[in-house]
Design an enzyme around this catalytic site. Structure first.
Site: not given
Ligand code: CMX
Length: 430
Positions: A233, A263, A309, A318, A364
């Site tokens: 954002s 996000h 994250h 937070r 979140d």
């Molecule tokens: N549960 C299960 N698997 C997860 C995970 C979770 N909460 N978080 C990351 N992973 C997985 C990813 O899907 C990815 O899998 P693959 O290698 O199979 O594709 C792997 O772990 C590596 O991901 P990462 O590098 O640790 O995480 P990213 O930086 O790509 O993504 C985020 C970060 C937040 C999108 C991810 O952790 C996620 O989807 N979390 C759940 C959704 C969430 O809580 N979002 C809120 C984020 C806060 C914000 O920015 O507003």
């Protein structure tokens, strides 16, 4: 004692000088190497822009202008806006001046209400918020002055004026979106005696006999205010602002990024997940039940909402701020207890699963459970609250970028053939 504009006006010449000297002395300094993997994977970790409002340290979390967010949790969001913009908190008289400036600009034009009431009632609240901010662009002083030939040294003043106008109206617009979306169709007028967050809380119209919902809203709007410059954002808002689109156009674009499920929309998914657990187990599950449930979800290939994250590698401070509030105000609430139990089991499971780089909860994972406790049960609305808060950071960043003459964003893209040709070469980052 200075108004926000005076304080910024005093500081901006020094900021410009500092940047000029930095570039004169070190403009050609190499600060990073970029791998093919980073290019393919969302530019993760590539430093590509300057943001002085806040910094996210992997091991510490959000730092606003040098102060950890945990130390700002008791501050009002408008105080933190002043801090984001200027680097220091306002004294009481400066805060009162800022309140006055917001009050003077708070009237929402009738055409915004016409627009919102005309939208189908099942429109997503984030779509309504983005549309309302976009429509407000009609009022943009930045655009009008630009058309009249405004000097570039004055861009920040017009960006500040638009930002104040937008921030002043956001609580009423966002509360109106809640009322319209939930079928209430009557709006609650603002109360000029209240601060920014408390007024937003009262315009939502939820019961608040002890004033704790107002406290939660102050905390919520402070904790979500900014998260450095590279998140979707902030980065989107920054990019749109860099072509001298008005702050309304830029913030509306930023909101569209915030509305994505990876996000800002994640908070709605988190609460959905917690309620699913509550319904499935008829209340708070045991640690064993919850462990099995989380593992089953991971084996299905789903993520655990609220965990992980892109930058953080510790429990999000937070999350801790909200947890402290929940412990004080609603420790026995079933939804809050499920959040708490998830926190007890999920990090170890994610560590043993071995995929997520960050196994810890982000903000979140908990914010929705507190809103739910106070009767704010329409979780598709939660990202609007996030958006109202994040507008503080987006606006502060825009004002500073216009002050510093930050140019148009224009990174290069590469073709897959170019990458293939490079992968044949021997260059590797150690
Ligand atoms: N549960 C299960 N698997 C997860 C995970 C979770 N909460 N978080 C990351 N992973 C997985 C990813 O899907 C990815 O899998 P693959 O290698 O199979 O594709 C792997 O772990 C590596 O991901 P990462 O590098 O640790 O995480 P990213 O930086 O790509 O993504 C985020 C970060 C937040 C999108 C991810 O952790 C996620 O989807 N979390 C759940 C959704 C969430 O809580 N979002 C809120 C984020 C806060 C914000 O920015 O507003």
């Amino acid at each position: 004692m200075a108004s926000l504009k005076e304080e910024l006006g005093n500081r901006i010449p020094d900021l410009r000088k500092e940047l000029r000297e930095l570039l004169e002395g070190g403009g050609s300094t190499v600060i990073s190497q970029v791998t093919m993997s980073q290019v393919v994977h969302g530019m993760r970790g590539v430093p590509g822009l300057v943001c002085d409002t806040s910094l996210v340290e992997p091991e510490k979390g959000l730092i606003i202008r040098g102060t950890p967010i945990s130390k700002l949790a008791a501050r009002k969001p408008e105080e933190v806006f002043y801090l984001l913009c200027t680097g220091r908190l306002p004294v009481a008289r400066e805060l009162e001046t800022l309140h006055d400036e917001l009050r003077q600009r708070s009237a929402v034009p009738a055409y915004i209400w016409d627009l919102l009431f005309a939208m189908p009632s099942d429109s997503h609240p984030m779509t309504m918020l983005s549309a309302a901010i976009l429509a407000l662009e009609r009022e943009s002083v930045f655009r009008k002055r630009y058309e009249q030939g405004m000097h570039k040294d004055e861009y920040w003043e017009a960006a500040l004026e638009d930002s104040l106008a937008l921030l002043a109206k956001l609580p009423a617009m966002a509360a109106g979106i809640y009322r319209i979306h939930t079928g209430k169709r009557t709006l609650i007028p603002p109360n000029p005696e209240l601060d920014w967050a408390a007024d937003y809380a009262q315009m939502l119209g939820l019961p608040d006999p002890m004033g704790e919902f107002q406290n939660l809203m102050r905390l919520y709007l402070t904790l979500h205010c900014d998260h450095e410059g590279g998140n979707v954002s902030a980065f989107t808002c920054h990019t749109v602002g860099s072509v001298l689109s008005s702050p309304m156009l830029a913030v509306s674009a930023g909101m569209n990024g915030l509305a994505g499920p990876l996000h800002g929309l994640a908070n709605q998914e988190c609460l959905r997940f917690v309620l699913e657990i509550k319904n499935r187990f008829g209340g708070v599950p045991s640690t064993e039940q919850l462990t099995d449930f989380v593992w089953a979800r991971l084996k299905d290939g789903s993520v655990i909402p609220g965990y992980g994250h892109a930058v953080l590698r510790v429990t999000d401070p937070r999350f801790t701020g909200f947890h402290d509030f929940g412990d004080r105000v609603c420790a026995q609430d079933e939804v809050f207890r499920i959040v708490d139990r998830l926190y007890a089991v999920t990090p170890a499971i994610l560590q043993s699963h071995g995929h997520a780089k960050d196994p810890w909860p982000n903000v979140d994972a908990i914010s929705g459970s507190l809103l739910y406790h106070f009767g704010l049960e329409q979780f598709d609305y939660y990202t609007v609250l996030f958006g109202v808060s994040r507008a503080l950071g987006m606006c502060a960043q825009l004002i500073l970028n216009r002050a510093l003459g930050t140019p148009i964003m224009r990174p290069r893209s590469m073709t897959t053939d170019q990458l293939k040709a490079l992968s044949g070469s021997k260059r590797r980052v150690a």
